[in-house]
Design a protein around this motif. Structure first.
Motif, PDB file in Angstrom:
ATOM      1  N   VAL A  25       0.849  -1.187   0.000  1.00 50.90           N
ATOM      2  CA  VAL A  25       0.000   0.000   0.000  1.00 50.90           C
ATOM      3  C   VAL A  25       0.890   1.244   0.000  1.00 50.90           C
ATOM      4  N   LEU A  83      -2.119   5.632  -1.458  1.00 53.19           N
ATOM      5  CA  LEU A  83      -3.259   4.833  -1.008  1.00 53.19           C
ATOM      6  C   LEU A  83      -3.510   5.029   0.485  1.00 53.19           C
ATOM      7  N   PHE A  99      -9.453   1.612  -2.861  1.00 53.58           N
ATOM      8  CA  PHE A  99      -8.422   1.214  -3.814  1.00 53.58           C
ATOM      9  C   PHE A  99      -8.413  -0.297  -4.021  1.00 53.58           C
ATOM     10  N   VAL A 140      -5.644  -3.502  -5.148  1.00 50.66           N
ATOM     11  CA  VAL A 140      -4.259  -3.925  -5.318  1.00 50.66           C
ATOM     12  C   VAL A 140      -4.282  -5.351  -5.842  1.00 50.66           C
ATOM     13  N   LYS A 147       3.319  -7.400  -6.115  1.00 52.70           N
ATOM     14  CA  LYS A 147       2.331  -6.429  -6.589  1.00 52.70           C
ATOM     15  C   LYS A 147       2.622  -6.061  -8.037  1.00 52.70           C
ATOM     16  N   GLU A 153      -2.125  -1.549  -9.194  1.00 52.96           N
ATOM     17  CA  GLU A 153      -2.930  -0.878  -8.179  1.00 52.96           C
ATOM     18  C   GLU A 153      -3.773   0.175  -8.864  1.00 52.96           C
ATOM     19  N   GLU A 154      -4.909   0.460  -8.249  1.00 51.66           N
ATOM     20  CA  GLU A 154      -5.835   1.436  -8.815  1.00 51.66           C
ATOM     21  C   GLU A 154      -6.582   2.139  -7.684  1.00 51.66           C
TER      22      GLU A 154
END
Length: 107
Positions: free
Chosen positions: A43, A47, A84, A86, A93, A96-97
């Motif tokens: 994160v 975020l 958000f 992930v 990772k 992510e958005e």
């Protein structure tokens, strides 16, 4: 109730990665976490900056051949407003958005 479910997960995987998901094979779990408990490796500061004190995290896991996919959608625990998403592939990772729109954040 979360707006995000296994059907949304399957659509996301198809659109984002071209993977057809068998929804019967998707594991899911929801957990309440304090902001401080969110993994700093997953994160980002951006975020974290939109996260309230308590976050509801909905997780969806899918194993496809040699790959394990995990998508986590975080929502405000009080309002259920999505914050958000992930995505991890084999514990790394890859996407992510931010789901919280700017006008939602101003309220």
């Amino acid at each position: 109730m979360c707006y995000y479910n296994t059907e949304h997960f399957a659509i996301f995987m198809s659109l984002q990665f071209g993977i057809n998901v068998d929804e019967e094979q998707v594991g899911e779990e929801s957990v309440l976490l304090y902001k401080e408990e969110l993994d700093e490796k997953l994160v980002t500061e951006e975020l974290l900056s939109i996260s309230p004190k308590i976050v509801l995290v909905h997780s969806y896991v899918y194993n496809k051949e040699e790959h394990e996919w995990l998508v986590c959608v975080a929502s405000d625990a009080d309002t259920n407003q999505p914050l958000f998403l992930v995505c991890l592939k084999n514990d790394e990772k890859i996407y992510e958005e931010v789901l919280l729109r700017d006008e939602d954040n101003e309220k």
